[in-house]
Motif scaffolding. Structure first.
Motif, PDB file in Angstrom:
ATOM      1  N   PHE A  80       2.716 -12.541  -4.802  1.00  0.00           N
ATOM      2  CA  PHE A  80       3.290 -12.525  -6.044  1.00  0.00           C
ATOM      3  C   PHE A  80       4.116 -12.102  -6.374  1.00  0.00           C
ATOM      4  N   ARG A  81       5.307 -13.379  -6.899  1.00  0.00           N
ATOM      5  CA  ARG A  81       6.885 -12.703  -7.415  1.00  0.00           C
ATOM      6  C   ARG A  81       7.246 -12.617  -8.743  1.00  0.00           C
ATOM      7  N   THR A  82       7.058 -11.474  -8.875  1.00  0.00           N
ATOM      8  CA  THR A  82       7.702 -11.168 -10.078  1.00  0.00           C
ATOM      9  C   THR A  82       9.319 -11.492 -10.677  1.00  0.00           C
ATOM     10  N   GLY A  83       9.904 -11.922  -9.427  1.00  0.00           N
ATOM     11  CA  GLY A  83      11.627 -12.406 -10.246  1.00  0.00           C
ATOM     12  C   GLY A  83      12.590 -10.719 -10.082  1.00  0.00           C
ATOM     13  N   SER A  84      11.999 -10.078  -9.731  1.00  0.00           N
ATOM     14  CA  SER A  84      12.676  -9.099  -9.581  1.00  0.00           C
ATOM     15  C   SER A  84      13.007  -7.604  -9.287  1.00  0.00           C
TER      16      SER A  84
ATOM     17  N   GLU B  77       9.076  -6.208 -17.078  1.00  0.00           N
ATOM     18  CA  GLU B  77       8.274  -6.932 -17.242  1.00  0.00           C
ATOM     19  C   GLU B  77       6.921  -6.403 -16.726  1.00  0.00           C
ATOM     20  N   VAL B  78       5.781  -6.642 -16.892  1.00  0.00           N
ATOM     21  CA  VAL B  78       4.768  -6.048 -16.506  1.00  0.00           C
ATOM     22  C   VAL B  78       3.763  -7.188 -16.555  1.00  0.00           C
ATOM     23  N   PHE B  79       2.644  -6.894 -15.163  1.00  0.00           N
ATOM     24  CA  PHE B  79       1.471  -7.892 -14.645  1.00  0.00           C
ATOM     25  C   PHE B  79       0.585  -7.670 -13.779  1.00  0.00           C
ATOM     26  N   THR B  80      -0.255  -7.981 -15.253  1.00  0.00           N
ATOM     27  CA  THR B  80      -1.767  -7.523 -14.204  1.00  0.00           C
ATOM     28  C   THR B  80      -2.538  -8.683 -14.035  1.00  0.00           C
TER      29      THR B  80
ATOM     30  N   THR C 216      11.279  -4.793  -2.797  1.00  0.00           N
ATOM     31  CA  THR C 216      12.765  -5.308  -3.303  1.00  0.00           C
ATOM     32  C   THR C 216      12.892  -6.490  -3.989  1.00  0.00           C
ATOM     33  N   ASP C 217      12.294  -7.582  -2.767  1.00  0.00           N
ATOM     34  CA  ASP C 217      12.496  -9.330  -3.391  1.00  0.00           C
ATOM     35  C   ASP C 217      11.881  -9.710  -4.982  1.00  0.00           C
ATOM     36  N   GLY C 218      10.564  -8.269  -4.951  1.00  0.00           N
ATOM     37  CA  GLY C 218      10.342  -8.684  -6.511  1.00  0.00           C
ATOM     38  C   GLY C 218       8.439  -8.431  -6.332  1.00  0.00           C
ATOM     39  N   SER C 219       7.910  -9.419  -4.976  1.00  0.00           N
ATOM     40  CA  SER C 219       6.553  -9.820  -4.373  1.00  0.00           C
ATOM     41  C   SER C 219       6.143  -8.527  -4.808  1.00  0.00           C
ATOM     42  N   LEU C 220       4.717  -8.751  -5.512  1.00  0.00           N
ATOM     43  CA  LEU C 220       3.667  -7.755  -4.834  1.00  0.00           C
ATOM     44  C   LEU C 220       2.573  -8.329  -4.024  1.00  0.00           C
ATOM     45  N   LEU C 221       2.315  -8.307  -2.974  1.00  0.00           N
ATOM     46  CA  LEU C 221       1.608  -8.176  -1.474  1.00  0.00           C
ATOM     47  C   LEU C 221       0.547  -7.813  -1.245  1.00  0.00           C
ATOM     48  N   CYS C 222      -0.304  -8.505  -0.900  1.00  0.00           N
ATOM     49  CA  CYS C 222      -1.576  -8.085  -0.832  1.00  0.00           C
ATOM     50  C   CYS C 222      -2.548  -8.083   0.928  1.00  0.00           C
ATOM     51  N   VAL C 223      -1.536  -6.884   1.726  1.00  0.00           N
ATOM     52  CA  VAL C 223      -2.334  -6.900   3.062  1.00  0.00           C
ATOM     53  C   VAL C 223      -3.306  -6.641   3.179  1.00  0.00           C
ATOM     54  N   ASP C 224      -4.389  -6.726   4.446  1.00  0.00           N
ATOM     55  CA  ASP C 224      -5.456  -6.869   4.723  1.00  0.00           C
ATOM     56  C   ASP C 224      -5.062  -6.039   5.706  1.00  0.00           C
ATOM     57  N   ALA C 225      -5.147  -4.471   5.517  1.00  0.00           N
ATOM     58  CA  ALA C 225      -6.086  -3.009   5.917  1.00  0.00           C
ATOM     59  C   ALA C 225      -6.718  -2.970   6.976  1.00  0.00           C
ATOM     60  N   SER C 226      -7.742  -4.429   7.088  1.00  0.00           N
ATOM     61  CA  SER C 226      -8.990  -3.585   7.422  1.00  0.00           C
ATOM     62  C   SER C 226      -8.516  -3.695   9.643  1.00  0.00           C
ATOM     63  N   GLU C 227      -9.681  -3.312  10.304  1.00  0.00           N
ATOM     64  CA  GLU C 227      -8.615  -2.439  11.044  1.00  0.00           C
ATOM     65  C   GLU C 227      -8.828  -4.342  12.296  1.00  0.00           C
TER      66      GLU C 227
ATOM     67  N   VAL D  79       0.490 -17.270  -5.407  1.00  0.00           N
ATOM     68  CA  VAL D  79      -0.188 -17.089  -6.941  1.00  0.00           C
ATOM     69  C   VAL D  79       0.812 -17.565  -7.872  1.00  0.00           C
ATOM     70  N   LYS D  80       0.612 -18.745  -8.835  1.00  0.00           N
ATOM     71  CA  LYS D  80       1.444 -18.488  -9.585  1.00  0.00           C
ATOM     72  C   LYS D  80       1.145 -18.479 -11.087  1.00  0.00           C
ATOM     73  N   LEU D  81       2.023 -17.761 -11.528  1.00  0.00           N
ATOM     74  CA  LEU D  81       1.691 -17.585 -13.617  1.00  0.00           C
ATOM     75  C   LEU D  81       1.183 -19.730 -13.898  1.00  0.00           C
ATOM     76  N   ALA D  82       0.353 -19.245 -14.849  1.00  0.00           N
ATOM     77  CA  ALA D  82      -0.580 -19.461 -15.676  1.00  0.00           C
ATOM     78  C   ALA D  82       0.446 -20.327 -16.273  1.00  0.00           C
TER      79      ALA D  82
END
Length: 478
Positions: A104-108, A128-131, A359-370, A387-390
């Motif tokens: 998800f790219r927050t833009g900052s 900005e804070v996103f949930t 640093t590019d404003g992204s929230l990343l979800c990484v699959d850290a399973s073995e 992920v896009k904003l509605a």
């Protein structure tokens, strides 16, 4: 007839730099205040007659003048600059990329992150804070007045520390300023434990403020640029350019100090240990009891962030070269992978997922399973979902005034009445509704406390320190 009085207090050497404006319009008195150059907050009161309104305004102005405020012209004095964390991000040297499930790219550039059972929170430098849900859907957006330095949680209360010097409670539908940090404190990082706010700042100070937004104590560190503060019931753990120290929670006495090379840039804690990421490419695990080094985790570049899995079984780190690492508890490096989205400025692990804000404003979800990591090492990674904003995403901004209700019956069912009272020269908030301990104080925004005023709140929860915390919206009872 409308009258307006504008005052400012600006001190040399980084002291106070704030304004106070009183407007009288008939029987209504509006007070606007805050840091010079900011919109500030507004509090409005209605009186029985214009004469009583004028008298109340004169009293407020007199109090400020006695504290050093003086008449000024709005806009002539420039606002003070705040510190933006200067970071660089180089391309990763890792041979493989982490298995990112969604982005998800927050833009900052984003520093703040919190993950709980229900949702994810991310805050960026644009204020900005996103949930988001755990599968990546964006649920809501908060628009705060200035850049978000960090996000912290205390039970189910979520707080955002901002560059405007305030700490906002995001637990209600509308955010409000729960703590107002002194004007000479340039927030770098903060933590909250049982309602007590611990602030680390640019000058290397540790400032502690209680649940009623009242200053408790401050201690100067041995260095500066304090990017680490963590707290528990035993101590406040603080890291700056010279190392990590533990301070007694009451009074600030230094319990121990461990020198570290390279300066501390991030901190994490588990039950018995604290973790300090440094500019010398290492994460140090220190004993909370005596500051002894328990393990060292070596990276290939400056460490911007770190986190652990529960109990410290795995230790994760993000560096300035857009890479993320995983170590065994004893310091053995298990893997290094590129983030594919900048350098991780904060991170948190939960249920085999590693969440990074970059640093590019992204929230990343990484699959850290073995299994996912093993596949990623061989170059087999999923295609990350963007992920896009509605279009109709709700956006919430801090309330500048308090909504009013004319009777308790007009508020939601089960609402609770509290009252502002004077006690020893201070304004406290106590519960009036039956079934609550009337001797306990209520954690309540200082900005809207007015002696004699009554408010209706959605819910109150008891805290272990012997006070109540507000949950939900606040309305003034007319």
């Amino acid at each position: 007839m409308t009258t307006k009085t504008y005052l400012e207090l600006s001190q040399d050497g980084g002291g106070a730099h704030k304004f106070y404006e009183v407007t009288v319009d008939g029987t209504v008195v509006s007070v606007r205040y805050g840091r010079i150059g900011a919109a500030g907050q507004t509090q409005t009161s209605t009186f029985a007659t214009p004469q009583k309104a004028q008298a109340a305004a004169a009293k407020k102005i007199g109090e400020k003048v006695r504290k050093g405020y003086a008449p000024a012209v709005q806009g002539q004095r420039a606002p003070r600059s705040v510190t933006r964390r200067a970071v660089t991000s180089a391309p990763s040297t890792a041979r493989a990329v982490a298995p990112v499930l969604w982005r998800f790219r927050t833009g900052s550039a984003a520093f703040g992150i919190h993950v709980d059972d229900e949702r994810l929170w991310v805050g960026n430098q644009a204020g900005e804070v996103f949930t988001l849900g755990h599968t990546g859907e964006v649920l809501a957006r908060y628009s705060l007045p200035d850049g978000v330095k960090c996000l912290v949680a205390d039970d189910f209360w979520i707080y955002a520390g901002c560059d405007d010097g305030r700490v906002y409670d995001l637990s209600s539908k509308l955010p409000f300023a729960a703590y107002d940090i002194a004007a000479d404190v340039d927030i770098f990082w903060l933590d909250i434990h049982e309602g007590v706010l611990n602030v680390a700042d640019r000058s290397g100070r540790l400032t502690v403020i209680d649940h009623e937004d009242e200053y408790q104590w401050a201690q100067g560190g041995r260095g500066e640029h304090a990017w680490m503060v963590r707290a528990d019931g035993d101590a406040v753990y603080y890291g700056d350019s010279r190392g990590v120290a533990a301070h007694a929670p009451e009074g600030g006495r230094e319990l121990w100090h461990t020198p570290l090379e390279g300066g501390v840039l991030f901190g994490w804690q588990e039950h018995t240990s604290v973790y300090a990421g440094t500019g010398r490419r290492k994460v140090h695990r220190l004993s909370k009891r005596d500051g002894r080094t328990e393990a060292v985790y070596s990276c290939d570049s400056v460490v911007y962030s770190c986190a652990t899995s529960p109990g410290g079984r795995f230790v994760f780190a993000g560096d300035s070269a857009s890479s993320v690492y995983c170590f065994a508890e004893d310091g053995t490096r298990l893997w290094k992978l590129g983030t594919g989205g900048g350098s991780a400025l904060s991170m948190q692990y939960r249920d085999e997922r590693l969440y990074l804000v970059t640093t590019d404003g992204s929230l990343l979800c990484v699959d850290a399973s073995e299994a996912a990591i093993a596949a990623a090492k061989e170059g087999d990674v999923p295609v990350a979902q963007d992920v896009k904003l509605a279009a109709a995403l709700p956006t919430y901004a801090p309330a500048t005034t308090v909504a009013a209700v004319d009777a308790v019956s007009s508020a939601p069912a089960g609402s609770i009445v509290v009252e502002c009272v004077q006690e020893g020269g201070r304004t406290r908030v106590r519960v009036l509704t039956e079934g609550y301990d009337r001797g306990w104080n209520v954690q309540f925004p200082r900005a809207i406390r007015e002696p004699g005023a009554r408010y209706v709140v959605d819910a109150l929860h008891s805290a272990s320190g012997g006070f109540y915390r507000v949950r939900g919206d606040i309305r003034r009872l007319l």
